[in-house]
Design a protein around this motif. Structure first.
Motif, short mmCIF file in Angstrom:
data_model
loop_
_atom_site.label_atom_id
_atom_site.label_comp_id
_atom_site.label_asym_id
_atom_site.label_seq_id
_atom_site.Cartn_x
_atom_site.Cartn_y
_atom_site.Cartn_z
N PHE A 1 -24.11 52.55 29.94
CA PHE A 1 -24.31 51.90 28.64
C PHE A 1 -23.79 52.84 27.55
CE2 PHE A 1 -27.91 49.88 30.99
CZ PHE A 1 -27.46 48.57 30.89
N CYS A 2 -23.00 52.29 26.63
CA CYS A 2 -22.56 53.07 25.46
C CYS A 2 -23.79 53.45 24.65
CB CYS A 2 -21.59 52.25 24.61
SG CYS A 2 -21.22 53.01 23.02
N ARG A 3 -23.89 54.73 24.25
CA ARG A 3 -25.10 55.17 23.55
C ARG A 3 -25.22 54.54 22.17
NH1 ARG A 3 -22.09 60.30 23.31
NH2 ARG A 3 -21.22 60.50 21.22
N GLU A 4 -24.08 54.02 21.63
CA GLU A 4 -24.11 53.39 20.30
C GLU A 4 -24.39 51.89 20.43
OE1 GLU A 4 -23.54 54.88 17.26
OE2 GLU A 4 -23.57 56.82 18.28
N CYS A 5 -23.46 51.18 21.07
CA CYS A 5 -23.52 49.71 21.03
C CYS A 5 -24.17 49.11 22.26
CB CYS A 5 -22.12 49.13 20.85
SG CYS A 5 -21.05 49.36 22.28
N GLN A 6 -24.46 49.90 23.27
CA GLN A 6 -25.09 49.44 24.52
C GLN A 6 -24.18 48.59 25.38
OE1 GLN A 6 -28.05 50.84 25.16
NE2 GLN A 6 -27.91 51.77 23.14
N ASN A 7 -22.87 48.52 25.01
CA ASN A 7 -21.94 47.78 25.86
C ASN A 7 -21.69 48.58 27.14
OD1 ASN A 7 -20.21 45.83 26.71
ND2 ASN A 7 -18.62 46.22 25.17
N LEU A 8 -21.21 47.90 28.16
CA LEU A 8 -20.89 48.60 29.40
C LEU A 8 -19.57 49.32 29.22
CD1 LEU A 8 -21.87 45.79 31.92
CD2 LEU A 8 -23.21 47.78 31.25
N THR A 9 -19.52 50.59 29.61
CA THR A 9 -18.33 51.40 29.35
C THR A 9 -18.22 52.51 30.40
OG1 THR A 9 -17.32 52.88 27.74
CG2 THR A 9 -19.69 52.82 27.75
N ASP A 10 -17.03 53.12 30.48
CA ASP A 10 -16.92 54.30 31.35
C ASP A 10 -16.75 55.56 30.50
OD1 ASP A 10 -14.43 53.74 30.45
OD2 ASP A 10 -13.49 53.54 32.43
N ALA A 11 -16.79 55.41 29.17
CA ALA A 11 -16.74 56.58 28.28
C ALA A 11 -17.87 56.44 27.28
CB ALA A 11 -15.41 56.62 27.55
N SER B 1 -30.44 52.60 10.07
CA SER B 1 -31.37 53.33 9.20
C SER B 1 -30.69 54.31 8.25
CB SER B 1 -32.40 54.07 10.05
OG SER B 1 -31.73 54.97 10.89
N ASP B 2 -29.41 54.68 8.49
CA ASP B 2 -28.79 55.67 7.60
C ASP B 2 -28.09 55.02 6.41
OD1 ASP B 2 -26.59 54.56 8.73
OD2 ASP B 2 -25.80 56.39 9.64
N GLY B 3 -28.12 53.70 6.33
CA GLY B 3 -27.56 53.03 5.16
C GLY B 3 -26.06 52.80 5.23
N ALA B 4 -25.40 53.27 6.31
CA ALA B 4 -23.94 53.09 6.41
C ALA B 4 -23.58 51.63 6.70
CB ALA B 4 -23.40 54.00 7.51
N VAL B 5 -24.43 50.96 7.45
CA VAL B 5 -24.14 49.58 7.83
C VAL B 5 -24.58 48.64 6.71
CG1 VAL B 5 -24.63 47.74 9.49
CG2 VAL B 5 -24.36 50.10 10.27
N LYS B 6 -23.65 47.83 6.23
CA LYS B 6 -23.95 46.92 5.12
C LYS B 6 -24.23 45.50 5.60
CE LYS B 6 -22.82 50.03 1.96
NZ LYS B 6 -23.84 51.08 1.97
N GLU B 7 -23.69 45.14 6.77
CA GLU B 7 -23.84 43.75 7.23
C GLU B 7 -24.07 43.70 8.74
OE1 GLU B 7 -20.46 41.23 6.45
OE2 GLU B 7 -21.44 39.45 7.31
N VAL B 8 -25.04 42.89 9.14
CA VAL B 8 -25.25 42.59 10.56
C VAL B 8 -24.85 41.13 10.77
CG1 VAL B 8 -27.00 42.24 12.33
CG2 VAL B 8 -27.05 44.30 10.95
N VAL B 9 -23.86 40.92 11.63
CA VAL B 9 -23.40 39.56 11.93
C VAL B 9 -24.04 39.15 13.26
CG1 VAL B 9 -21.41 38.06 12.28
CG2 VAL B 9 -21.18 40.10 10.86
N GLU C 1 -32.79 49.47 20.17
CA GLU C 1 -31.68 50.39 19.97
C GLU C 1 -30.85 49.99 18.74
OE1 GLU C 1 -32.53 49.06 22.83
OE2 GLU C 1 -32.74 50.66 24.31
N LEU C 2 -31.02 48.73 18.28
CA LEU C 2 -30.23 48.27 17.13
C LEU C 2 -30.75 48.86 15.83
CD1 LEU C 2 -28.20 46.36 15.68
CD2 LEU C 2 -29.97 44.59 15.77
N PHE C 3 -32.06 48.80 15.63
CA PHE C 3 -32.61 49.13 14.31
C PHE C 3 -32.34 50.58 13.87
CE2 PHE C 3 -35.31 45.45 15.74
CZ PHE C 3 -34.62 44.52 14.98
N PRO C 4 -32.41 51.59 14.78
CA PRO C 4 -32.07 52.94 14.34
C PRO C 4 -30.63 53.06 13.84
CG PRO C 4 -33.23 53.03 16.42
CD PRO C 4 -32.94 51.59 16.15
N ARG C 5 -29.72 52.21 14.34
CA ARG C 5 -28.32 52.27 13.91
C ARG C 5 -28.16 51.84 12.45
NH1 ARG C 5 -24.41 49.11 17.81
NH2 ARG C 5 -22.86 50.37 16.70
#
Lengths: 204, 283
Positions: free
Chosen positions: A62-72, A138-146, A132-136
């Motif tokens: 699992f990607c540590r950011e988006c939780q998508n399946l990945t090999d990196a 919390s720093d104010g960088a994200v302006k929109e959740v689609v 895992e979404l909500f901590p992403r």
């Protein structure tokens, strides 16, 4: 299906049939057909299939950011500096990321929930990757959740839950338009779809 | 004579599940057929004509073809989509709880028009007042009533004397309210917990009981006396009373259902957290 049900097959073949039978949508007959197809494959191809299954099991995480399946880690989307880091698109399933990427019209980041809130199946917010979404955010960088969950009752419940959770924050919450599918028919559409299509009408 | 191959039904969709490549397995509660399961072919394709009419918590007029194992939905037309209910998370979670209980208490090939009417009326009431506790309490009590399981609320279930104001106790397994005298009688076989009830002190029947306040008893009688949720009075329950009534009725429904009510977990989660909690900012 158990090995005892395949008395005439060689044990290794019976085991392959049994394992294939565990795959979704594969019944006993399909499992047998696939097993005999694999036997007839050239050695190299059968080995390639086995190697691919092994590799995917060993390298996919699992990607540590988006939780998508990945090999990196992070995945190629999250690591891409060209992506718009002010937008996060929330989807149910890794396949939804592929579908949205094929459109080439979204350049933001993703968050994969790996499911939806489904009270009738006992699946709540803690059973999917919502926490895992909500901590992403919390720093104010994200302006929109689609929110791009499926337009099903469970998808809508998940969208409403996220929206309620983010009420009072500075994050704008949007969800994909609801309406008529391309190639669909007005006559057979249900009232909710039609009314949402009407609400979302656009100037031609 | 063989039944007709095609028939019509008016039904509430209780739940759906993927079936095969693009089909949908739909569990319905129909006016004349009771609970039934049917397949909607191709409903999961984007251009499928049926799926919007077969979402859970939709009241639909259907045409069905009889199949060997499962009937097949050939046409569907929405009669009531309960849009206000589906537009509010609290109301929706309560609606799913209603659907789960109708699924649990309904039987296949056993029509129960009062149960269908109760479910439809409750869904409409929940859409009108999502945060109001009364519609769901009404549903739980009347669900027991239409299933022949209404708890006794006027006489002591042990001595059959009319209940006077006092320190009553309630037992789901005992079938209703115990008067203070019978509740205080020593237990014959001990007092095992029944349906999540504390067994603070025993009854003559040895059934686990819990205290029942006079206020809660009065609200239960009021709810039982109303014929439709729309007839409910404009009554606001304070939190302790609402919690007491929820605990009593949820435990009673669960006792008779004899299995976990899955949607209850999300309902409790929402009432604990309000589903809210704005994102904290590290500014």
């Amino acid at each position: 299906m158990t090995l005892e049900h395949l008395p005439s097959a060689a044990p290794s073949l019976a085991r392959l049939i049994q394992e294939l039978n565990k795959l979704p949508g594969i019944g006993p007959k399909s499992a047998q057909r696939l097993a005999y197809y694999i036997i007839r494959l050239p050695d190299g191809e059968a080995q390639d299939l086995a190697d691919a299954i092994n590799a995917v099991k060993q390298s996919i995480i699992f990607c540590r950011e988006c939780q998508n399946l990945t090999d990196a880690n992070p995945c190629s989307v999250c690591a891409n500096a060209q992506r718009n880091r002010e937008q996060i698109c929330v989807v149910e399933d890794p396949l939804d990321v592929l579908a949205l990427e094929r459109t080439h019209c979204y350049r933001g980041l993703y968050h994969v929930l790996h499911g939806v809130i489904s009270p009738l199946n006992g699946i709540g917010p803690d059973q999917i990757k919502l926490k895992e979404l909500f901590p992403r955010l919390s720093d104010g960088a994200v302006k929109e959740v689609v929110i791009a969950t499926n337009p099903t009752l469970e998808g809508e419940a998940t969208a409403m839950y996220i929206s309620r959770h983010l009420a009072g924050s500075n994050v704008k919450v949007t969800h994909l338009a609801r309406g008529l599918p391309v190639g669909g028919s007005l006559e057979y559409s249900d009232e909710l779809t039609l009314s949402r299509a009407f609400q979302g009408r656009q100037e031609v | 004579m063989a039944p007709p191959r095609t028939y019509r039904a008016e039904a509430l969709t209780l739940k759906t599940a993927p079936f095969g490549e693009a089909d949908l397995l739909v569990t319905l509660f129909a006016r004349e057929e009771g609970k039934l399961r049917a397949v909607a072919k191709g409903a999961r394709r984007p251009t499928g004509k049926l799926v919007g009419h077969l979402e859970p918590l939709t009241f639909t007029r259907l045409s069905l073809n009889r199949g060997r194992n499962l009937d097949v939905v050939s046409q569907a037309q929405t009669l009531d989509n309960f849009t206000p209910l589906k537009s509010n998370l609290t109301a929706l979670s309560k609606g799913l709880y209603v659907a789960e209980l109708v699924d649990g208490f309904g039987s296949e090939a056993s029509p129960n028009e009062p149960l269908l009417r109760l479910a439809l009326d409750t869904l409409a009431a929940l859409g009108r007042a999502p945060e109001d506790d009364l519609p769901l309490l009404y549903f739980q009590l009347h669900l027991l009533a239409v299933s022949g399981l209404l708890p006794e609320l006027h006489c002591c279930v042990e001595c059959r004397r009319p209940l006077e104001p006092g320190r009553h106790r309630y037992s789901a397994a005992g079938g209703g309210v115990f008067c203070p005298d019978c509740a205080a009688a020593p237990a014959v076989n001990g007092a095992p917990d029944g349906a999540g009830y504390s067994s603070g002190y025993g009854t003559g029947t040895g059934i686990g009981t819990r205290p029942l306040s006079l206020r809660a008893l009065k609200v239960l009688r009021l709810l039982a006396s109303r014929r439709r949720p729309a007839d409910l009075p404009d009554l606001t329950l304070d939190e302790p009373l609402a919690l007491e009534l929820k605990a009593i009725l949820t435990a009673t429904v669960q006792y008779w259902l004899d299995r976990e009510i899955r949607s209850n977990a999300f309902l409790n989660h929402l009432s604990r957290t309000g589903g809210g909690g704005a994102v904290s900012r590290s500014e």
